[in-house]
Design an enzyme around this catalytic site. Structure first.
Site, PDB file in Angstrom:
ATOM      1  N   LYS A   1       0.838  -1.201   0.000  1.00 47.29           N
ATOM      2  CA  LYS A   1       0.000   0.000   0.000  1.00 47.29           C
ATOM      3  C   LYS A   1       0.875   1.254   0.000  1.00 47.29           C
ATOM      4  O   LYS A   1       0.600   2.216  -0.719  1.00 47.29           O
ATOM      5  CB  LYS A   1      -0.925  -0.011   1.225  1.00 47.29           C
ATOM      6  CG  LYS A   1      -2.001  -1.090   1.144  1.00 47.29           C
ATOM      7  CD  LYS A   1      -2.722  -1.286   2.470  1.00 47.29           C
ATOM      8  CE  LYS A   1      -3.672  -2.467   2.412  1.00 47.29           C
ATOM      9  NZ  LYS A   1      -4.309  -2.762   3.715  1.00 47.29           N
TER      10      LYS A   1
ATOM     11  N   GLN B   1      -3.911  -1.395  10.121  1.00 46.88           N
ATOM     12  CA  GLN B   1      -3.909  -2.705   9.462  1.00 46.88           C
ATOM     13  C   GLN B   1      -4.499  -3.773  10.391  1.00 46.88           C
ATOM     14  O   GLN B   1      -4.081  -3.918  11.537  1.00 46.88           O
ATOM     15  CB  GLN B   1      -2.468  -3.080   9.057  1.00 46.88           C
ATOM     16  CG  GLN B   1      -2.350  -4.373   8.293  1.00 46.88           C
ATOM     17  CD  GLN B   1      -3.009  -4.314   6.900  1.00 46.88           C
ATOM     18  OE1 GLN B   1      -2.971  -3.298   6.222  1.00 46.88           O
ATOM     19  NE2 GLN B   1      -3.621  -5.415   6.490  1.00 46.88           N
TER      20      GLN B   1
ATOM     21  N   ASP C   1     -10.304   3.258   5.002  1.00 49.44           N
ATOM     22  CA  ASP C   1     -10.631   1.839   4.852  1.00 49.44           C
ATOM     23  C   ASP C   1     -12.144   1.612   4.905  1.00 49.44           C
ATOM     24  O   ASP C   1     -12.620   0.536   4.548  1.00 49.44           O
ATOM     25  CB  ASP C   1      -9.971   1.010   5.972  1.00 49.44           C
ATOM     26  CG  ASP C   1      -8.709   0.292   5.489  1.00 49.44           C
ATOM     27  OD1 ASP C   1      -8.549   0.134   4.256  1.00 49.44           O
ATOM     28  OD2 ASP C   1      -7.901  -0.114   6.339  1.00 49.44           O
TER      29      ASP C   1
END
Ligand code: NDP
Length: 320
Positions: free
Chosen positions: A54, A98, A121
């Site tokens: 990412k 994450q 996200d």
């Protein structure tokens, strides 16, 4: 029948180029660059790989990254302090924590500490809730479902009125995917580990999305001829011939499914690259909103990307 292979790498490359051009234009207008903070807790090898991928995609698109790594035994107060500091930092437009988190940390508490406008996200409970509510728009749509929608839209696969079956009900993929397809007026069924006789359900699907994390779960005979199969699973299976001793496979037995389906995503090279591309889109969008007060509709990335093809991007006409 030989299925059409949906090449996620090629599609994602086009999205990444588009984001890069948008980032340039944003910088020219505002003198700022979009910024994404990544928070990685512990030393889970797959998580490290995902975060690195990412970050490097961000760098290639001109998005600045702020990398934070915390030890696996970090206490909740330290994590919350970090997230709150990132929330206040005007150079950080998106915050990505994450997952999965170590078991002693409360995922709900930490994701809820991310401000909605920086939740790139799309995992904040309010963003998920808004995704599911008619008449409400989420700030962000989780990247994997958004990437799948973008793939379907790009190749003109209809959704409205179609029967969609989703294997998996996680916060990351299955649940938001179901909510997103509902917004497009698909008839949605969600299966999970307690669903008996999976094949009898999957055989009804016009659109089958496998996100269970179980290699070999979906066999050819479980697929309706002509269905579209989206394989989200990323599973490591032992392979002594492979250089690392393992290879990556999806949840679908690819050769069997490709012989029955009309279109299918490969693993690797299908949904995965689109997930990363959509993170870039969401980060760009976060920066535009925070810096320029630009409140775009939730499908704006599609409308911008494919101007002139907007008809494809609206919910499709009901099946006759
Ligand atoms: P989770 O483990 O959080 O969820 C898996 C879901 O699948 C659960 O809802 C579970 O049911 C369900 N499930 C498990 N076994 C079966 C079964 N035999 N039949 C039907 N349903 C089953 O995983 P994630 O959602 O995070 O990820 C799923 C897969 O997608 C993984 O392989 C992951 O690596 C991959 N992934 C890929 C991404 C990409 O970009 N391509 C992005 C994110 C994930 P229950 O709720 O009952 O436990």
């Amino acid at each position: 029948m030989a299925a059409r292979i949906l090449d996620g790498r090629a599609m994602a490359a086009r999205w990444r180029d588009w984001v890069k051009a948008q980032v340039e234009a944003f910088r020219a207008r505002t003198g700022q660059v979009p910024g994404l903070a990544t928070v990685l807790i512990g030393d889970h090898p797959a998580s490290q790989t995902y975060v690195r991928a990412k970050q490097s995609a961000c760098a290639a698109a001109g998005i600045r990254t702020f990398s934070h790594c915390l030890p696996a035994d970090v206490d909740r107060g330290t994590v919350l302090e970090l997230v709150e500091a990132l929330a206040r930092n005007p150079e950080v437009h998106g915050i990505l924590v994450q997952l999965p988190l170590p078991p002693h940390l409360d995922e709900e508490e930490i994701l809820s500490a991310i401000p909605l406008e920086k939740d790139v996200d799309g995992f904040h409970p309010l963003n998920i809730g808004r995704l599911g509510l008619k008449g409400k728009d989420p700030y962000f749509i989780p990247c994997t479902p958004l990437g799948i929608l973008a793939m379907l839209q790009e190749v003109g696969i209809p959704i409205t009125g179609r029967r969609a079956v989703i294997l998996g009900r996680s916060r990351i993929v299955g649940l938001p995917m179901a909510l997103l397809l509902l917004r497009f007026d698909a008839t949605v069924t969600i299966c999970h580990s307690r669903t008996p006789d999976l094949g009898s359900v999957t055989r009804q699907a016009d659109l089958l999305i496998a996100a269970a994390g179980r290699p070999g779960l979906v066999r050819g005979e479980m697929i309706q001829p002509g269905a579209v199969v989206i394989d989200v699973g990323i599973n490591r299976v032992v392979d002594p011939q492979a250089p690392q001793g393992y290879r990556l496979v999806g949840d679908v037995v690819f050769e069997e499914a490709a012989a029955v389906a009309s279109a299918i995503t490969p693993v690797p090279g299908g949904v995965g690259p689109m997930t990363v591309a959509m993170l870039l889109v969401n980060t760009l969008k976060a920066a535009q909103r925070q810096v320029e007060g630009f409140a775009s509709p939730w499908l704006e990335p599609f409308l911008s990307k494919t101007s002139g093809e907007a008809d494809r991007l609206q919910p499709n006409a009901p099946k006759a």
